[in-house]
Scaffold this active site. Structure first.
Site, short mmCIF file in Angstrom:
data_model
loop_
_atom_site.label_atom_id
_atom_site.label_comp_id
_atom_site.label_asym_id
_atom_site.label_seq_id
_atom_site.Cartn_x
_atom_site.Cartn_y
_atom_site.Cartn_z
N ASP A 1 -11.66 6.29 -21.63
CA ASP A 1 -11.61 6.73 -20.24
C ASP A 1 -10.29 6.27 -19.64
OD1 ASP A 1 -11.89 4.04 -19.64
OD2 ASP A 1 -13.88 4.22 -18.76
N ARG B 1 -21.42 4.96 -9.67
CA ARG B 1 -20.14 4.28 -9.46
C ARG B 1 -19.20 5.21 -8.69
NH1 ARG B 1 -16.23 1.51 -14.05
NH2 ARG B 1 -16.30 3.59 -15.01
#
Length: 544
Positions: free
Chosen positions: A452, A170
């Site tokens: 996150d 990603r």
């Protein structure tokens, strides 16, 4: 290790030091490849970022999202499908995610999950060291040559039976820049930086190993941003002479605007598409962010915004239906729970939540799901194996699903409350995460959840929203800026008072976070707000 002198192509400037290992990533040929992509596509990227700004102004003025009339022919057509699943992506029942540090990469590849999403985005603090070391780790992982020896002498290597997860990378979102590297005097697109270096060094090797250069694509807000990725993919494949369609990209539907363009996003990437993913935490963040000025969209405590609330349930059902209609995977969201080793009862409760979440996903028709910790792989596998013995559920068409714009925009949360406990939780999560990010750690266990950037974004956006509207807590207290700043300082002092205080950048985290919770200043992203504080370049260069 001493820095080395790089040989760079014309127009490329590297502003930060590079060691010998990292120099094998920033080769002259790789930098030329990167610069070619940046020069070709950065103008379009910048235009799309301006388009985001204009669209936000329209929403603020009352023009709410809806399905696009100009692309109705794409949505209504039954004559097109995306490419069939690629090698290594047919069965994706459990995907593990995590940052690109070396030990994590090895453990994730060995975890028993079907795939591993190696993350340069929300679980990675994009320091120069993290980004370049992560690229070294990706290259070694693809070559099956990655190993790591910890300070305690423990040696980590890939499992010998060859049953390692398929690697998916990603890159950072279109909104971010890589200020350590300039192309013709301007900061490189962070998306192109991450993509180009990984692709250039690993495309041929990954194909030779039986899979391909596969990507997760984050934070998009329109099908035009997907079109840009598709154009990047085509040029990249042409430049190194591999067939178009070798790349596959799974798009995270993690913005409210993208939810109205799922068909169109798959269509733009159709030769390269490997499906869509329910990026649930960023989706909640986007929902708050886009409608933050509208009092009808005030959400309660984060814990009350579950997958069963109307706007979340509608988007999941529409995503599964859309993906399966087009022949691609519909991936479920993240289980943020982590094992609680010192409290068996609390651990049992947390694992029960994971099981319930994964059973809901597989019964809904998802083809796979995400976990953030290797210990959760077995739990998720058991549930998907039980309910999905075949590799996927592409045959589950969900033709019963009819989702309207009103469904996607329904903010009602039955029984939801805003409480001081919820406020303090948001303050604590935001502070701890921001402090860790400023130290170079983008994936942080907080209150028995793996947090996150997305959850930190929810935290500060909720606080901003409540302050802007002067919302009242369930206890009857008006949420004013002074009240939030007082609680913020109390939470800072709690952290400072912890034995062996391990928050060296807490004052800087407090400084940043305080600007984002009073209902006044609002940065598009925490990560871009704080980015200059982690640069390894002279201060003057950080202003470019």
């Amino acid at each position: 290790m001493s820095p080395v002198q790089l040989k760079v192509p014309k127009g490329v400037t590297v502003l930060a030091p590079v060691d010998a290992s990292q120099a094998t990533i920033l080769t002259e040929e790789a930098l030329q490849f990167l610069a070619t992509l940046h020069r070709a596509f950065n103008p379009t990227r910048l235009a799309l970022m301006e388009r985001r700004r204009v669209r936000q102004q329209e929403i603020d003025a009352g023009k709410m999202p809806d399905f696009l009339p100009e692309t109705a022919h794409i949505r209504n057509s039954d004559t097109w499908k995306a490419a069939p699943p690629a090698p290594g992506l047919v069965d994706r029942r459990v995907e593990i995610t995590g940052p690109v540090d070396r030990k994590m990469v090895i453990n994730a590849l060995n975890s028993g999950a079907a795939t591993f999403m190696a993350d340069f985005e929300d679980s990675n603090s994009p320091t120069w060291e993290n980004n370049l070391s992560g690229q070294v780790n990706m290259r070694d992982a693809v070559a099956r040559a990655i190993e790591y020896r910890a300070d305690n002498g423990k040696h980590y290597t890939l499992r010998q039976d060859g049953k390692v997860a398929t690697l998916i990378v990603r890159p950072r979102g279109w909104h971010m820049e890589e200020k350590h590297l300039l192309v013709d005097g301007e900061p490189c697109s962070a998306s192109i930086f991450d993509f180009a270096l990984y692709f250039f060094h690993n495309a041929h090797t990954s194909v030779a190993n039986g899979f391909g250069p596969y990507f997760y694509l984050p934070k998009m807000e329109s099908h035009l941003e997907a079109r840009l990725w598709n154009d990047v993919f085509n040029m990249a494949q042409d430049l190194i002479q591999i067939p178009r369609g070798t790349i596959r990209g799974t798009v995270l539907i993690e913005t409210i605007l993208a939810a109205f363009e799922m068909d169109e996003i798959i269509y733009e990437l159709r030769d390269h598409s490997s499906g869509l993913n329910c990026g649930r935490w960023d989706y909640i963040f986007s929902f708050i962010k886009k409608f933050r000025f509208n009092p009808q969209f005030i959400l309660p405590n984060r814990a009350d915004v579950t997958m069963e609330v109307p706007f979340m349930d509608a988007y999941v059902r529409l995503l599964i239906k859309t993906c399966h209609r087009r022949g691609v995977h519909a991936m479920g969201g993240m289980a943020a729970q982590i094992p609680i080793r010192d409290d068996p009862q609390a651990n049992a409760t947390a694992m029960a939540k994971v099981r319930a979440d994964k059973e809901r996903e597989v019964r809904a028709g998802h083809d796979g799901t995400w976990v953030a910790h290797p210990a959760l792989v077995k739990i998720a596998l058991e549930i998907f194996d039980q309910h999905m013995p075949q590799p996927n559920q592409l045959y589950v068409r969900r033709e019963d699903v009819q989702v309207t714009a009103a469904d996607l925009l329904n903010p009602r949360v039955a029984g939801g409350k805003v409480t001081e406990v919820g406020i303090r939780t948001n303050l604590s999560v935001g502070l701890i995460y921001t402090e860790a990010w400023l130290r170079g750690s983008g994936c942080v266990p907080i209150h028995n959840l793996m947090e996150d950037a997305a959850t930190a974004e929810i935290s500060r956006s909720q606080l901003w929203q409540w302050a802007y509207h002067g919302h009242r807590t369930d206890e009857g207290v008006t949420i004013a800026p002074a009240y939030l700043l007082r609680l913020l300082d109390e939470e800072v002092n709690k952290l400072k008072a912890q034995p062996g205080n391990s928050f060296p950048r807490i004052d800087l985290a407090r400084k940043y976070f305080a600007t984002q919770i009073t209902g006044k200043e609002y940065a598009d992203f925490l990560t871009t707000l704080c980015y200059d504080s982690i640069l390894s370049v002279p201060h003057s260069a950080s202003r470019l």
